[in-house]
Design an enzyme around this catalytic site. Structure first.
Site, PDB file in Angstrom:
ATOM      1  N   SER A   1       0.812  -1.210   0.000  1.00  0.00           N
ATOM      2  CA  SER A   1       0.000   0.000   0.000  1.00  0.00           C
ATOM      3  C   SER A   1       0.841   1.253   0.000  1.00  0.00           C
ATOM      4  O   SER A   1       1.926   1.316   0.567  1.00  0.00           O
ATOM      5  CB  SER A   1      -0.963  -0.011   1.190  1.00  0.00           C
ATOM      6  OG  SER A   1      -0.404   0.677   2.292  1.00  0.00           O
ATOM      7  N   LYS A   2       0.319   2.238  -0.702  1.00  0.00           N
ATOM      8  CA  LYS A   2       1.001   3.518  -0.792  1.00  0.00           C
ATOM      9  C   LYS A   2       1.129   4.141   0.596  1.00  0.00           C
ATOM     10  O   LYS A   2       2.154   4.678   0.962  1.00  0.00           O
ATOM     11  CB  LYS A   2       0.205   4.465  -1.686  1.00  0.00           C
ATOM     12  CG  LYS A   2       0.049   3.958  -3.104  1.00  0.00           C
ATOM     13  CD  LYS A   2      -0.835   4.894  -3.918  1.00  0.00           C
ATOM     14  CE  LYS A   2      -1.134   4.267  -5.270  1.00  0.00           C
ATOM     15  NZ  LYS A   2      -2.000   5.094  -6.099  1.00  0.00           N
ATOM     16  N   ARG A   3       0.041   4.032   1.320  1.00  0.00           N
ATOM     17  CA  ARG A   3       0.002   4.676   2.628  1.00  0.00           C
ATOM     18  C   ARG A   3       1.002   4.044   3.596  1.00  0.00           C
ATOM     19  O   ARG A   3       1.749   4.730   4.282  1.00  0.00           O
ATOM     20  CB  ARG A   3      -1.423   4.568   3.202  1.00  0.00           C
ATOM     21  CG  ARG A   3      -1.693   5.421   4.416  1.00  0.00           C
ATOM     22  CD  ARG A   3      -3.174   5.412   4.766  1.00  0.00           C
ATOM     23  NE  ARG A   3      -3.710   4.053   4.841  1.00  0.00           N
ATOM     24  CZ  ARG A   3      -3.547   3.257   5.896  1.00  0.00           C
ATOM     25  NH1 ARG A   3      -2.887   3.661   6.945  1.00  0.00           N
ATOM     26  NH2 ARG A   3      -4.052   2.035   5.892  1.00  0.00           N
TER      27      ARG A   3
ATOM     28  N   GLY B   1       4.853   3.629   1.395  1.00  0.00           N
ATOM     29  CA  GLY B   1       5.463   4.854   0.888  1.00  0.00           C
ATOM     30  C   GLY B   1       6.230   4.717  -0.411  1.00  0.00           C
ATOM     31  O   GLY B   1       5.840   3.984  -1.308  1.00  0.00           O
TER      32      GLY B   1
END
Length: 508
Positions: free
Chosen positions: A252-254, A257
RNA sequence: GGGGAUGUAGGCUAACAGGAUAAGCCGCUUGAGUUUCAAUCAAGAGAAUGCGAGUUCGAGUCUCGUCAUCCCUGCCA
Protein backbone atom coordinates in the site's frame (compact mmCIF):
# COMPACT_ATOMS: atom_id res chain seq x y z
CA UNK A 1 -11.12 -9.64 -34.03
CA UNK A 2 -7.91 -7.86 -33.18
CA UNK A 3 -6.92 -7.50 -29.58
CA UNK A 4 -7.65 -4.31 -27.67
CA UNK A 5 -6.52 -4.07 -24.07
CA UNK A 6 -6.46 -1.18 -21.69
CA UNK A 7 -4.62 -0.05 -18.60
CA UNK A 8 -7.04 1.80 -16.36
CA UNK A 9 -5.41 3.35 -13.29
CA UNK A 10 -7.19 5.71 -10.96
CA UNK A 11 -5.19 8.88 -10.47
CA UNK A 12 -5.22 8.91 -6.70
CA UNK A 13 -1.48 8.90 -6.12
CA UNK A 14 1.69 7.82 -7.83
CA UNK A 15 1.87 4.75 -10.01
CA UNK A 16 2.84 1.87 -7.78
CA UNK A 17 4.71 -1.17 -8.91
CA UNK A 18 1.67 -3.43 -8.90
CA UNK A 19 -0.12 -1.14 -11.33
CA UNK A 20 3.05 -0.77 -13.32
CA UNK A 21 3.24 -4.53 -13.67
CA UNK A 22 -0.40 -4.63 -14.79
CA UNK A 23 0.36 -1.97 -17.37
CA UNK A 24 3.39 -3.92 -18.55
CA UNK A 25 1.45 -7.14 -18.99
CA UNK A 26 -1.29 -5.38 -20.92
CA UNK A 27 1.29 -3.71 -23.11
CA UNK A 28 3.20 -6.95 -23.69
CA UNK A 29 0.02 -8.74 -24.61
CA UNK A 30 -1.00 -6.02 -27.05
CA UNK A 31 2.41 -5.95 -28.69
CA UNK A 32 2.62 -9.73 -28.80
CA UNK A 33 -0.72 -10.04 -30.55
CA UNK A 34 -0.38 -6.98 -32.74
CA UNK A 35 -3.27 -5.38 -30.88
CA UNK A 36 -3.82 -1.99 -29.29
CA UNK A 37 -2.81 -0.85 -25.83
CA UNK A 38 -5.19 1.83 -24.58
CA UNK A 39 -4.95 4.09 -21.59
CA UNK A 40 -7.94 5.13 -19.55
CA UNK A 41 -7.74 7.32 -16.49
CA UNK A 42 -10.43 6.34 -14.01
CA UNK A 43 -11.00 9.67 -12.37
CA UNK A 44 -14.59 9.23 -11.27
CA UNK A 45 -13.59 9.58 -7.63
CA UNK A 46 -13.58 13.37 -7.69
CA UNK A 47 -12.51 13.60 -4.08
CA UNK A 48 -9.24 11.82 -4.51
CA UNK A 49 -8.28 12.19 -8.16
CA UNK A 50 -5.59 14.71 -8.97
CA UNK A 51 -4.04 15.97 -12.13
CA UNK A 52 -0.58 15.62 -10.63
CA UNK A 53 -1.05 11.94 -10.21
CA UNK A 54 -2.33 11.59 -13.78
CA UNK A 55 0.90 13.23 -14.92
CA UNK A 56 3.00 10.97 -12.76
CA UNK A 57 1.26 7.89 -14.14
CA UNK A 58 1.94 8.97 -17.71
CA UNK A 59 5.51 9.78 -16.78
CA UNK A 60 5.92 6.35 -15.25
CA UNK A 61 4.61 4.59 -18.34
CA UNK A 62 6.89 6.67 -20.49
CA UNK A 63 9.89 5.77 -18.38
CA UNK A 64 9.11 2.08 -18.73
CA UNK A 65 8.73 2.57 -22.46
CA UNK A 66 5.06 1.55 -22.52
CA UNK A 67 3.66 3.73 -25.26
CA UNK A 68 -0.11 3.77 -25.57
CA UNK A 69 -2.20 3.79 -28.70
CA UNK A 70 -4.98 6.21 -29.52
CA UNK A 71 -6.12 9.05 -27.28
CA UNK A 72 -6.19 8.79 -23.50
CA UNK A 73 -9.73 8.29 -22.27
CA UNK A 74 -10.74 10.17 -19.14
CA UNK A 75 -13.54 8.31 -17.50
CA UNK A 76 -15.12 11.45 -16.10
CA UNK A 77 -15.70 12.64 -19.67
CA UNK A 78 -18.01 9.70 -20.17
CA UNK A 79 -20.27 10.40 -17.19
CA UNK A 80 -23.18 11.26 -19.47
CA UNK A 81 -22.91 7.93 -21.23
CA UNK A 82 -22.84 6.17 -17.90
CA UNK A 83 -25.90 8.03 -16.70
CA UNK A 84 -27.89 7.33 -19.82
CA UNK A 85 -26.96 3.68 -19.67
CA UNK A 86 -28.22 3.55 -16.11
CA UNK A 87 -31.43 5.31 -17.13
CA UNK A 88 -31.90 2.85 -19.95
CA UNK A 89 -31.51 -0.07 -17.56
CA UNK A 90 -34.19 1.46 -15.35
CA UNK A 91 -36.46 1.89 -18.38
CA UNK A 92 -35.95 -1.70 -19.35
CA UNK A 93 -36.58 -2.96 -15.86
CA UNK A 94 -33.03 -4.25 -15.33
CA UNK A 95 -32.34 -1.65 -12.67
CA UNK A 96 -34.42 0.33 -10.19
CA UNK A 97 -34.44 3.58 -8.28
CA UNK A 98 -33.58 3.25 -4.63
CA UNK A 99 -35.04 6.12 -2.60
CA UNK A 100 -33.39 5.07 0.65
CA UNK A 101 -31.69 8.15 2.11
CA UNK A 102 -27.94 8.16 1.66
CA UNK A 103 -25.90 6.94 4.55
CA UNK A 104 -22.98 9.19 5.43
CA UNK A 105 -19.71 7.46 6.17
CA UNK A 106 -16.39 8.84 7.15
CA UNK A 107 -13.63 7.55 4.96
CA UNK A 108 -11.47 6.41 7.84
CA UNK A 109 -13.85 3.83 9.21
CA UNK A 110 -15.44 2.49 6.03
CA UNK A 111 -13.32 -0.61 5.78
CA UNK A 112 -14.05 -1.78 9.28
CA UNK A 113 -17.68 -0.80 8.94
CA UNK A 114 -18.09 -2.92 5.83
CA UNK A 115 -16.59 -5.95 7.51
CA UNK A 116 -18.69 -5.49 10.64
CA UNK A 117 -21.91 -5.07 8.73
CA UNK A 118 -21.09 -7.98 6.48
CA UNK A 119 -20.40 -10.16 9.49
CA UNK A 120 -23.62 -9.16 11.19
CA UNK A 121 -25.57 -9.68 7.99
CA UNK A 122 -23.88 -13.01 7.39
CA UNK A 123 -24.74 -14.24 10.86
CA UNK A 124 -28.45 -13.90 10.33
CA UNK A 125 -28.38 -14.67 6.61
CA UNK A 126 -29.30 -11.61 4.64
CA UNK A 127 -31.55 -11.41 1.63
CA UNK A 128 -30.01 -9.19 -1.02
CA UNK A 129 -33.37 -8.68 -2.67
CA UNK A 130 -35.05 -7.15 0.37
CA UNK A 131 -34.80 -3.56 -0.80
CA UNK A 132 -38.27 -1.99 -0.37
CA UNK A 133 -37.92 -0.06 -3.61
CA UNK A 134 -36.94 -3.03 -5.72
CA UNK A 135 -40.49 -3.87 -6.70
CA UNK A 136 -41.89 -0.34 -6.71
CA UNK A 137 -44.16 0.13 -9.69
CA UNK A 138 -42.69 2.03 -12.58
CA UNK A 139 -45.41 4.68 -12.33
CA UNK A 140 -44.71 5.39 -8.68
CA UNK A 141 -40.97 5.32 -9.16
CA UNK A 142 -41.24 7.81 -12.04
CA UNK A 143 -43.57 10.01 -10.03
CA UNK A 144 -41.29 10.18 -7.00
CA UNK A 145 -38.32 10.84 -9.22
CA UNK A 146 -39.98 13.70 -11.05
CA UNK A 147 -41.14 15.11 -7.73
CA UNK A 148 -37.46 15.62 -7.04
CA UNK A 149 -36.93 12.91 -4.48
CA UNK A 150 -33.26 11.83 -4.55
CA UNK A 151 -32.47 8.27 -5.51
CA UNK A 152 -29.63 5.98 -6.37
CA UNK A 153 -29.90 3.48 -9.20
CA UNK A 154 -29.31 -0.14 -8.35
CA UNK A 155 -28.93 -3.10 -10.63
CA UNK A 156 -31.83 -5.50 -10.32
CA UNK A 157 -29.98 -8.77 -9.95
CA UNK A 158 -32.20 -11.69 -10.98
CA UNK A 159 -33.48 -13.90 -8.18
CA UNK A 160 -32.12 -17.14 -9.46
CA UNK A 161 -29.14 -18.26 -11.44
CA UNK A 162 -25.44 -17.73 -11.43
CA UNK A 163 -22.79 -15.79 -13.20
CA UNK A 164 -20.10 -17.62 -15.06
CA UNK A 165 -16.87 -16.72 -16.76
CA UNK A 166 -13.68 -18.50 -17.69
CA UNK A 167 -10.72 -16.55 -16.40
CA UNK A 168 -7.65 -17.07 -18.56
CA UNK A 169 -5.45 -17.33 -15.48
CA UNK A 170 -7.72 -18.60 -12.70
CA UNK A 171 -9.95 -20.86 -14.68
CA UNK A 172 -13.71 -21.21 -14.49
CA UNK A 173 -15.46 -18.96 -12.03
CA UNK A 174 -19.07 -18.94 -11.02
CA UNK A 175 -21.14 -17.31 -8.35
CA UNK A 176 -24.78 -17.63 -7.35
CA UNK A 177 -26.89 -14.52 -7.85
CA UNK A 178 -28.09 -14.90 -4.30
CA UNK A 179 -24.65 -13.92 -3.10
CA UNK A 180 -24.53 -10.73 -5.10
CA UNK A 181 -26.19 -7.59 -3.81
CA UNK A 182 -28.17 -5.20 -5.97
CA UNK A 183 -25.17 -3.02 -6.55
CA UNK A 184 -25.45 0.70 -6.94
CA UNK A 185 -24.84 1.89 -10.49
CA UNK A 186 -25.45 5.58 -10.05
CA UNK A 187 -25.09 7.59 -6.89
CA UNK A 188 -27.92 9.80 -5.71
CA UNK A 189 -25.89 12.83 -6.78
CA UNK A 190 -25.80 11.43 -10.29
CA UNK A 191 -22.22 10.20 -10.23
CA UNK A 192 -21.66 6.87 -11.93
CA UNK A 193 -19.93 4.21 -9.88
CA UNK A 194 -16.96 2.10 -10.72
CA UNK A 195 -18.56 -1.14 -11.89
CA UNK A 196 -20.94 0.62 -14.26
CA UNK A 197 -18.31 2.99 -15.58
CA UNK A 198 -15.80 0.23 -16.26
CA UNK A 199 -18.27 -1.86 -18.18
CA UNK A 200 -19.63 1.00 -20.27
CA UNK A 201 -16.15 2.29 -21.08
CA UNK A 202 -14.78 -1.13 -21.92
CA UNK A 203 -17.66 -1.66 -24.31
CA UNK A 204 -17.21 1.81 -25.70
CA UNK A 205 -13.49 1.32 -26.25
CA UNK A 206 -13.98 -2.08 -27.80
CA UNK A 207 -11.86 -3.81 -25.19
CA UNK A 208 -11.48 -7.49 -26.01
CA UNK A 209 -9.35 -8.65 -23.07
CA UNK A 210 -9.43 -7.29 -19.56
CA UNK A 211 -6.10 -7.89 -17.84
CA UNK A 212 -6.04 -6.57 -14.29
CA UNK A 213 -5.21 -7.38 -10.68
CA UNK A 214 -6.73 -10.34 -8.93
CA UNK A 215 -8.38 -8.00 -6.44
CA UNK A 216 -11.00 -7.55 -9.16
CA UNK A 217 -11.70 -11.24 -9.55
CA UNK A 218 -14.85 -11.18 -7.46
CA UNK A 219 -15.95 -7.82 -8.86
CA UNK A 220 -16.02 -9.46 -12.24
CA UNK A 221 -19.24 -11.27 -11.37
CA UNK A 222 -20.98 -7.94 -10.83
CA UNK A 223 -19.64 -6.66 -14.08
CA UNK A 224 -20.80 -9.77 -15.90
CA UNK A 225 -24.26 -9.03 -14.56
CA UNK A 226 -24.09 -5.53 -16.01
CA UNK A 227 -22.95 -6.88 -19.37
CA UNK A 228 -25.88 -9.28 -19.31
CA UNK A 229 -28.35 -6.54 -18.42
CA UNK A 230 -26.94 -4.49 -21.27
CA UNK A 231 -27.15 -7.40 -23.64
CA UNK A 232 -23.47 -7.25 -24.50
CA UNK A 233 -21.06 -10.18 -24.67
CA UNK A 234 -18.37 -9.70 -22.00
CA UNK A 235 -14.69 -9.56 -22.95
CA UNK A 236 -12.20 -12.22 -21.91
CA UNK A 237 -10.82 -11.77 -18.43
CA UNK A 238 -7.31 -12.51 -17.23
CA UNK A 239 -6.60 -11.71 -13.59
CA UNK A 240 -3.09 -11.25 -12.33
CA UNK A 241 -1.69 -12.50 -9.01
CA UNK A 242 -1.05 -9.71 -6.53
CA UNK A 243 2.30 -8.30 -5.53
CA UNK A 244 2.59 -8.43 -1.74
CA UNK A 245 4.73 -6.63 0.84
CA UNK A 246 7.46 -8.52 2.76
CA UNK A 247 4.97 -9.38 5.51
CA UNK A 248 2.73 -10.86 2.79
CA UNK A 249 0.24 -8.07 3.28
CA UNK A 250 -1.15 -5.85 0.59
CA UNK A 251 1.30 -3.40 -0.91
CA UNK A 252 0.00 0.00 0.00
CA UNK A 253 1.00 3.52 -0.79
CA UNK A 254 0.00 4.68 2.63
CA UNK A 255 1.90 2.06 4.60
CA UNK A 256 4.90 1.44 2.43
CA UNK A 257 5.46 4.85 0.89
CA UNK A 258 8.13 5.59 -1.67
CA UNK A 259 9.54 2.08 -2.15
CA UNK A 260 6.41 1.01 -3.94
CA UNK A 261 6.31 4.01 -6.24
CA UNK A 262 7.60 3.44 -9.73
CA UNK A 263 9.20 6.86 -9.98
CA UNK A 264 11.34 6.06 -6.94
CA UNK A 265 13.14 3.51 -9.06
CA UNK A 266 13.78 6.02 -11.79
CA UNK A 267 14.96 8.59 -9.27
CA UNK A 268 17.23 6.21 -7.44
CA UNK A 269 19.17 5.13 -10.46
CA UNK A 270 17.39 2.19 -11.96
CA UNK A 271 17.79 1.46 -15.63
CA UNK A 272 14.25 1.32 -17.00
CA UNK A 273 14.96 -1.82 -19.03
CA UNK A 274 16.23 -3.59 -15.94
CA UNK A 275 13.27 -2.72 -13.78
CA UNK A 276 10.90 -3.65 -16.56
CA UNK A 277 12.64 -7.00 -16.90
CA UNK A 278 12.37 -7.59 -13.17
CA UNK A 279 8.70 -6.63 -13.10
CA UNK A 280 7.92 -8.97 -15.98
CA UNK A 281 9.17 -11.90 -13.94
CA UNK A 282 6.85 -11.17 -11.05
CA UNK A 283 3.94 -13.48 -11.78
CA UNK A 284 4.97 -14.51 -15.24
CA UNK A 285 7.68 -16.66 -16.69
CA UNK A 286 8.49 -17.34 -20.32
CA UNK A 287 8.41 -20.84 -21.68
CA UNK A 288 12.15 -20.88 -21.48
CA UNK A 289 12.01 -20.14 -17.78
CA UNK A 290 15.76 -20.24 -17.34
CA UNK A 291 16.27 -17.26 -19.56
CA UNK A 292 15.63 -14.38 -17.22
CA UNK A 293 17.48 -11.51 -18.80
CA UNK A 294 15.46 -10.60 -21.85
CA UNK A 295 15.47 -7.81 -24.35
CA UNK A 296 12.19 -6.03 -24.90
CA UNK A 297 11.74 -7.82 -28.21
CA UNK A 298 12.32 -11.19 -26.63
CA UNK A 299 9.83 -10.34 -23.92
CA UNK A 300 7.19 -9.30 -26.42
CA UNK A 301 7.91 -12.36 -28.48
CA UNK A 302 7.59 -14.85 -25.64
CA UNK A 303 4.79 -13.22 -23.67
CA UNK A 304 1.61 -15.17 -23.22
CA UNK A 305 -1.27 -15.12 -20.79
CA UNK A 306 -0.73 -18.84 -20.25
CA UNK A 307 2.64 -18.14 -18.66
CA UNK A 308 1.04 -16.15 -15.85
CA UNK A 309 0.73 -18.08 -12.67
CA UNK A 310 -1.74 -17.91 -9.86
CA UNK A 311 -0.01 -17.36 -6.56
CA UNK A 312 0.77 -13.94 -5.22
CA UNK A 313 4.37 -12.75 -5.26
CA UNK A 314 6.27 -11.09 -2.44
CA UNK A 315 8.20 -7.96 -3.26
CA UNK A 316 11.00 -7.68 -0.76
CA UNK A 317 12.39 -4.45 0.56
CA UNK A 318 13.94 -3.04 3.67
CA UNK A 319 14.31 0.69 3.65
CA UNK A 320 16.43 0.69 6.77
CA UNK A 321 19.17 -1.26 4.99
CA UNK A 322 20.91 0.78 2.30
CA UNK A 323 22.17 -2.32 0.55
CA UNK A 324 18.80 -4.03 0.47
CA UNK A 325 16.49 -1.02 0.34
CA UNK A 326 14.50 -2.73 -2.37
CA UNK A 327 14.15 -6.27 -3.68
CA UNK A 328 17.53 -7.98 -3.95
CA UNK A 329 16.79 -9.47 -7.29
CA UNK A 330 15.71 -6.12 -8.69
CA UNK A 331 18.95 -4.60 -7.47
CA UNK A 332 20.97 -7.45 -8.88
CA UNK A 333 19.22 -7.20 -12.20
CA UNK A 334 19.90 -3.49 -12.38
CA UNK A 335 23.59 -4.15 -11.72
CA UNK A 336 23.56 -6.85 -14.34
CA UNK A 337 22.13 -4.43 -16.88
CA UNK A 338 24.59 -1.70 -15.94
CA UNK A 339 27.61 -3.90 -16.42
CA UNK A 340 26.48 -5.76 -19.53
CA UNK A 341 24.37 -3.37 -21.58
CA UNK A 342 25.91 -1.84 -24.69
CA UNK A 343 28.05 1.10 -23.70
CA UNK A 344 26.32 3.39 -26.14
CA UNK A 345 23.04 2.77 -24.32
CA UNK A 346 24.57 3.26 -20.91
CA UNK A 347 26.51 6.46 -21.48
CA UNK A 348 23.44 8.64 -22.07
CA UNK A 349 22.06 7.45 -18.74
CA UNK A 350 25.35 8.18 -17.01
CA UNK A 351 25.42 11.57 -18.66
CA UNK A 352 22.01 12.36 -17.25
CA UNK A 353 23.10 11.28 -13.80
CA UNK A 354 26.32 13.28 -13.87
CA UNK A 355 24.47 16.28 -15.17
CA UNK A 356 21.98 16.18 -12.33
CA UNK A 357 24.89 16.13 -9.88
CA UNK A 358 26.72 18.92 -11.72
CA UNK A 359 29.55 16.59 -12.68
CA UNK A 360 28.92 16.55 -16.40
CA UNK A 361 31.38 18.26 -18.73
CA UNK A 362 30.76 18.82 -22.39
CA UNK A 363 34.24 17.54 -23.22
CA UNK A 364 32.99 14.06 -22.43
CA UNK A 365 31.09 14.16 -25.65
CA UNK A 366 33.83 15.88 -27.54
CA UNK A 367 37.57 15.33 -27.35
CA UNK A 368 37.30 13.35 -24.11
CA UNK A 369 34.63 11.08 -25.42
CA UNK A 370 36.93 8.13 -25.68
CA UNK A 371 38.24 8.68 -22.16
CA UNK A 372 34.72 9.01 -20.82
CA UNK A 373 33.61 5.74 -22.35
CA UNK A 374 36.65 3.93 -21.05
CA UNK A 375 36.09 5.32 -17.57
CA UNK A 376 32.42 4.33 -17.56
CA UNK A 377 33.27 0.90 -18.84
CA UNK A 378 35.87 0.43 -16.12
CA UNK A 379 33.84 1.54 -13.14
CA UNK A 380 30.47 0.10 -14.13
CA UNK A 381 31.68 -3.38 -13.30
CA UNK A 382 30.78 -3.08 -9.65
CA UNK A 383 27.99 -0.55 -9.65
CA UNK A 384 24.43 -1.30 -8.71
CA UNK A 385 22.56 1.83 -9.71
CA UNK A 386 23.17 4.84 -11.91
CA UNK A 387 23.54 6.86 -8.71
CA UNK A 388 26.81 5.06 -8.07
CA UNK A 389 28.41 6.87 -11.00
CA UNK A 390 28.07 10.15 -9.16
CA UNK A 391 28.66 8.76 -5.67
CA UNK A 392 31.39 6.10 -5.61
CA UNK A 393 32.37 7.20 -9.08
CA UNK A 394 32.69 10.86 -8.27
CA UNK A 395 36.48 10.95 -8.09
CA UNK A 396 36.70 9.98 -11.74
CA UNK A 397 34.81 13.05 -12.84
CA UNK A 398 35.82 15.66 -10.32
CA UNK A 399 38.78 16.61 -8.14
CA UNK A 400 36.35 17.55 -5.44
CA UNK A 401 35.52 14.22 -3.85
CA UNK A 402 35.22 12.88 -0.32
CA UNK A 403 37.39 10.35 1.40
CA UNK A 404 35.62 7.48 3.02
CA UNK A 405 36.70 7.55 6.68
CA UNK A 406 36.98 3.78 6.98
CA UNK A 407 39.15 3.63 3.87
CA UNK A 408 41.44 6.38 5.14
CA UNK A 409 41.86 4.65 8.44
CA UNK A 410 42.51 1.24 6.97
CA UNK A 411 44.63 2.09 3.96
CA UNK A 412 46.43 5.28 4.94
CA UNK A 413 46.64 6.15 8.62
CA UNK A 414 47.56 2.65 9.71
CA UNK A 415 51.02 3.02 8.21
CA UNK A 416 52.72 6.32 9.17
CA UNK A 417 55.41 5.96 6.51
CA UNK A 418 52.84 6.36 3.76
CA UNK A 419 52.75 10.09 4.26
CA UNK A 420 56.30 10.23 2.92
CA UNK A 421 56.16 7.23 0.63
CA UNK A 422 53.24 8.38 -1.45
CA UNK A 423 54.83 11.63 -2.67
CA UNK A 424 57.93 9.61 -3.53
CA UNK A 425 55.77 7.19 -5.46
CA UNK A 426 54.30 10.16 -7.27
CA UNK A 427 57.80 11.28 -8.30
CA UNK A 428 58.48 7.84 -9.59
CA UNK A 429 55.28 7.58 -11.57
CA UNK A 430 55.85 10.92 -13.19
CA UNK A 431 58.85 9.49 -14.94
CA UNK A 432 56.92 6.61 -16.47
CA UNK A 433 56.67 6.72 -20.24
CA UNK A 434 54.47 5.60 -21.93
CA UNK A 435 51.71 5.64 -19.32
CA UNK A 436 49.44 2.63 -19.04
CA UNK A 437 48.36 -0.11 -16.67
CA UNK A 438 51.45 -2.24 -17.29
CA UNK A 439 54.04 0.49 -16.98
CA UNK A 440 52.49 1.99 -13.88
CA UNK A 441 52.41 -1.45 -12.31
CA UNK A 442 56.09 -2.03 -13.06
CA UNK A 443 56.99 1.33 -11.59
CA UNK A 444 54.96 0.82 -8.44
CA UNK A 445 56.37 -2.65 -7.84
CA UNK A 446 59.92 -1.50 -8.41
CA UNK A 447 59.40 1.32 -5.97
CA UNK A 448 57.90 -0.92 -3.30
CA UNK A 449 60.91 -3.24 -3.55
CA UNK A 450 63.31 -0.39 -3.08
CA UNK A 451 61.35 1.09 -0.22
CA UNK A 452 61.12 -2.31 1.41
CA UNK A 453 57.32 -2.35 1.70
CA UNK A 454 54.76 -4.72 0.29
CA UNK A 455 53.28 -3.68 -3.02
CA UNK A 456 49.79 -4.19 -1.61
CA UNK A 457 50.35 -1.45 0.92
CA UNK A 458 51.00 1.04 -1.83
CA UNK A 459 48.26 -0.33 -4.03
CA UNK A 460 45.61 0.09 -1.38
CA UNK A 461 46.93 3.45 -0.29
CA UNK A 462 46.91 4.64 -3.89
CA UNK A 463 43.35 3.52 -4.36
CA UNK A 464 42.21 5.56 -1.45
CA UNK A 465 44.30 8.59 -2.43
CA UNK A 466 42.99 8.54 -5.98
CA UNK A 467 39.37 7.63 -5.43
CA UNK A 468 38.65 8.20 -1.75
CA UNK A 469 37.52 4.61 -1.48
CA UNK A 470 38.68 1.29 -0.12
CA UNK A 471 37.35 -0.67 -3.07
CA UNK A 472 37.33 -0.26 -6.80
CA UNK A 473 38.69 -1.66 -10.03
CA UNK A 474 42.19 -3.00 -10.43
CA UNK A 475 44.50 -0.23 -9.23
CA UNK A 476 46.62 -0.14 -12.35
CA UNK A 477 43.57 0.30 -14.51
CA UNK A 478 42.68 3.19 -12.27
CA UNK A 479 46.14 4.73 -12.71
CA UNK A 480 45.73 4.35 -16.42
CA UNK A 481 42.34 6.00 -16.58
CA UNK A 482 43.22 8.78 -14.13
CA UNK A 483 46.27 9.73 -16.14
CA UNK A 484 49.80 10.31 -14.97
CA UNK A 485 49.50 13.90 -13.87
CA UNK A 486 46.28 13.55 -12.01
CA UNK A 487 47.52 10.36 -10.33
CA UNK A 488 50.72 12.02 -9.16
CA UNK A 489 48.89 15.06 -7.97
CA UNK A 490 46.46 13.08 -5.89
CA UNK A 491 49.22 10.92 -4.42
CA UNK A 492 50.91 14.08 -3.19
CA UNK A 493 47.84 15.90 -2.03
CA UNK A 494 48.02 14.72 1.57
CA UNK A 495 44.37 15.64 1.86
CA UNK A 496 43.36 12.78 4.17
CA UNK A 497 46.02 13.85 6.68
CA UNK A 498 44.94 17.46 6.55
CA UNK A 499 41.34 16.47 6.99
CA UNK A 500 42.33 14.35 9.92
CA UNK A 501 43.94 17.34 11.57
CA UNK A 502 40.97 19.54 10.79
CA UNK A 503 38.62 17.04 12.27
CA UNK A 504 40.68 16.87 15.42
CA UNK A 505 40.85 20.63 15.77
CA UNK A 506 37.15 20.99 15.08
CA UNK A 507 36.41 18.68 17.90
CA UNK A 508 38.32 20.84 20.37
C1' G B 1 -19.85 -14.04 9.17
C1' G B 2 -20.25 -15.27 3.80
C1' G B 3 -17.97 -15.89 -0.95
C1' G B 4 -13.54 -16.41 -3.88
C1' A B 5 -8.30 -17.48 -4.69
C1' U B 6 -3.52 -19.39 -3.47
C1' G B 7 0.19 -22.56 -0.77
C1' U B 8 7.30 -25.82 -4.28
C1' A B 9 14.22 -23.59 0.02
C1' G B 10 14.57 -16.61 3.05
C1' G B 11 12.60 -14.30 -2.03
C1' C B 12 11.24 -14.82 -7.61
C1' U B 13 10.15 -18.90 -10.56
C1' A B 14 10.63 -24.40 -13.22
C1' A B 15 9.22 -29.47 -13.40
C1' C B 16 5.24 -31.42 -20.90
C1' A B 17 -0.91 -35.14 -20.31
C1' G B 18 1.22 -38.55 -12.39
C1' G B 19 7.25 -41.61 -13.62
C1' A B 20 13.91 -41.71 -11.57
C1' U B 21 18.80 -38.01 -6.82
C1' A B 22 12.50 -31.63 -7.20
C1' A B 23 15.73 -27.54 -11.67
C1' G B 24 17.28 -22.19 -12.49
C1' C B 25 17.98 -17.17 -10.70
C1' C B 26 18.47 -13.71 -6.34
C1' G B 27 20.21 -13.89 -1.43
C1' C B 28 23.38 -16.66 2.11
C1' U B 29 28.27 -19.52 3.43
C1' U B 30 33.35 -20.86 2.08
C1' G B 31 37.62 -20.48 -1.08
C1' A B 32 40.54 -18.09 -5.10
C1' G B 33 42.05 -13.17 -6.49
C1' U B 34 46.84 -7.44 -6.89
C1' U B 35 46.92 -7.61 1.33
C1' U B 36 40.70 -3.81 -2.44
C1' C B 37 35.59 -5.17 -3.75
C1' A B 38 29.01 -5.42 -3.45
C1' A B 39 32.86 -7.48 -10.00
C1' U B 40 34.71 -12.32 -11.65
C1' C B 41 35.72 -17.59 -11.02
C1' A B 42 35.07 -22.10 -8.06
C1' A B 43 32.73 -24.88 -4.31
C1' G B 44 28.69 -25.34 -0.72
C1' A B 45 24.44 -25.05 2.63
C1' G B 46 19.31 -24.61 2.32
C1' A B 47 12.60 -28.00 0.30
C1' A B 48 10.46 -34.92 2.96
C1' U B 49 6.48 -29.49 -2.55
C1' G B 50 1.63 -25.93 4.21
C1' C B 51 -0.30 -30.26 7.16
C1' G B 52 -3.19 -35.10 7.23
C1' A B 53 -5.45 -38.88 4.73
C1' G B 54 -6.99 -41.36 0.09
C1' U B 55 -6.54 -43.26 -5.18
C1' U B 56 -2.18 -45.56 -7.68
C1' C B 57 3.09 -50.09 -9.04
C1' G B 58 4.32 -44.78 -8.57
C1' A B 59 1.63 -38.16 -6.32
C1' G B 60 4.68 -31.57 -6.32
C1' U B 61 1.07 -33.08 -10.16
C1' C B 62 -5.53 -36.37 -9.10
C1' U B 63 -9.55 -36.61 -4.73
C1' C B 64 -11.11 -35.30 0.21
C1' G B 65 -10.21 -32.92 4.77
C1' U B 66 -7.51 -29.39 7.54
C1' C B 67 -4.54 -25.05 8.49
C1' A B 68 -2.42 -20.47 6.89
C1' U B 69 -2.34 -16.27 3.85
C1' C B 70 -4.51 -12.90 0.43
C1' C B 71 -8.79 -10.72 -2.16
C1' C B 72 -13.99 -9.28 -2.38
C1' U B 73 -18.17 -8.29 0.61
C1' G B 74 -19.18 0.70 -0.04
C1' C B 75 -24.05 5.71 -2.97
C1' C B 76 -14.37 3.86 -3.18
C1' A B 77 -11.72 2.53 -7.42
Amino acid sequence: MSVRVRFAPSPTGYLHIGSARTALFNWLYARNTGGKFLLRIEDTDLQRSTEASTRSIIEGLEWLGLNYDEEIVFQSDNADKHRSAAARLVEEGCAYRDFTPKEERSDATVKQGIVDRARAAGAEGVNHRANPYRELSKAESDARASAGEPFAIRLKVPEEGQTFFADVVYGEQSRAYAEIEDLVLLRSDGHPLYNLAVVIDDIDMGVTDVIRGQDHLTNTHKQILIYEALGVTPPRFAHLPLILAPNKGKLSKRRHGEVVSLTTYRDRGFVAAAFRNFLALLGWSPEEAEKEIMTLDEMVESFSLEGIHRSNAVFNFNEADPRHWTDDKALWMNAEYIRTMPLEELTPLVKEELRSEKLWREEYEDWERNWFERAVDLIRQRFFTLKDFSAQGRAYFSDDFDFEPAAVKKNLLKEPRLKELLPQLADRLEMVEPWNAETSEQALRAFSDEAGVKAGLLINASRTMLTGQAVGPSMFEVFDIMGRDRSAQRLRSGVPWHEQIENVSERK
